[in-house]
Write an enzyme that holds these catalytic residues in place. Sequence first.
Site, mmCIF file in Angstrom:
data_model
loop_
_atom_site.group_PDB
_atom_site.id
_atom_site.type_symbol
_atom_site.label_atom_id
_atom_site.label_comp_id
_atom_site.label_asym_id
_atom_site.label_seq_id
_atom_site.Cartn_x
_atom_site.Cartn_y
_atom_site.Cartn_z
ATOM 1 N N ALA A 26 1.052 4.280 1.680
ATOM 2 C CA ALA A 26 1.621 4.820 2.922
ATOM 3 C C ALA A 26 2.599 3.837 3.554
ATOM 4 O O ALA A 26 3.650 4.234 4.058
ATOM 5 C CB ALA A 26 0.512 5.191 3.899
ATOM 6 N N CYS A 27 2.283 2.564 3.536
ATOM 7 C CA CYS A 27 3.172 1.558 4.138
ATOM 8 C C CYS A 27 4.505 1.510 3.391
ATOM 9 O O CYS A 27 5.571 1.388 4.003
ATOM 10 C CB CYS A 27 2.512 0.183 4.131
ATOM 11 S SG CYS A 27 0.984 0.128 5.091
ATOM 12 N N SER A 28 4.435 1.630 2.077
ATOM 13 C CA SER A 28 5.650 1.598 1.273
ATOM 14 C C SER A 28 6.468 2.880 1.413
ATOM 15 O O SER A 28 7.642 2.910 1.042
ATOM 16 C CB SER A 28 5.305 1.343 -0.194
ATOM 17 O OG SER A 28 4.774 0.028 -0.325
ATOM 18 N N LYS A 29 5.866 3.941 1.959
ATOM 19 C CA LYS A 29 6.612 5.172 2.260
ATOM 20 C C LYS A 29 7.175 5.144 3.677
ATOM 21 O O LYS A 29 8.193 5.749 3.954
ATOM 22 C CB LYS A 29 5.706 6.397 2.098
ATOM 23 C CG LYS A 29 5.345 6.697 0.670
ATOM 24 C CD LYS A 29 4.399 7.876 0.585
ATOM 25 C CE LYS A 29 3.939 8.068 -0.847
ATOM 26 N NZ LYS A 29 2.767 8.934 -0.930
ATOM 27 N N THR A 67 0.860 -1.185 0.000
ATOM 28 C CA THR A 67 0.000 0.000 0.000
ATOM 29 C C THR A 67 0.898 1.238 0.000
ATOM 30 O O THR A 67 2.051 1.188 0.439
ATOM 31 C CB THR A 67 -0.944 0.018 1.222
ATOM 32 O OG1 THR A 67 -0.173 0.056 2.412
ATOM 33 C CG2 THR A 67 -1.876 -1.188 1.221
#
Length: 178
Positions: free
Chosen positions: A65-68, A63
């Site tokens: 945000a998770c990947s950021k 996702t």
Amino acid sequence: MTSILATAAHTAHSAAASFLSAIQITPGREVPEANIKETSPEQASAMNLTGKNVILGVPGAFTGACSKQIPSYIEQYDAFKAKGVQNIYVVAVNDQFCVNAWKEKLAPNGTQIRFMADDQGKFTSAVGLMFDATPLLGGPRSKRYAMIVENGKVLSVFVEEDLGQITITDGLTLLAHL
């Protein structure tokens, strides 16, 4: 009939997620043991929480945000080690194949951060950080959180109010709390 079953299943997931959120883990409590998977879908074990550790909960691998969020931990890994952190665990309510692929995408050259698949949500439920993400992610998932644990006991828990934002669970912010 199918629609009745789907509605009942959705209602059950919502009720379970709401109930589990009501008993969210707090500082001073022991982290419950729950088997989760790190490298193989056939092998599950509890996290080694000896010493100081960081546990990150994310709503979903891949996702936005998770990947950021997670790259800040990969980049600051040495700074966490310098502050005495033994392990950094990323826990996602996803299957092991998905979590492994996400780790490879985020850290193609490898990382010491440990990516854990809580594929049945047992750990996330045990710490009371499950929520109903059915409309967006298809079922119950983990809230976005960062937890500092020492010898199995929770020292601090930071849970994002808006799961799409990273305001208190990024690597630099958590480093300041160590």
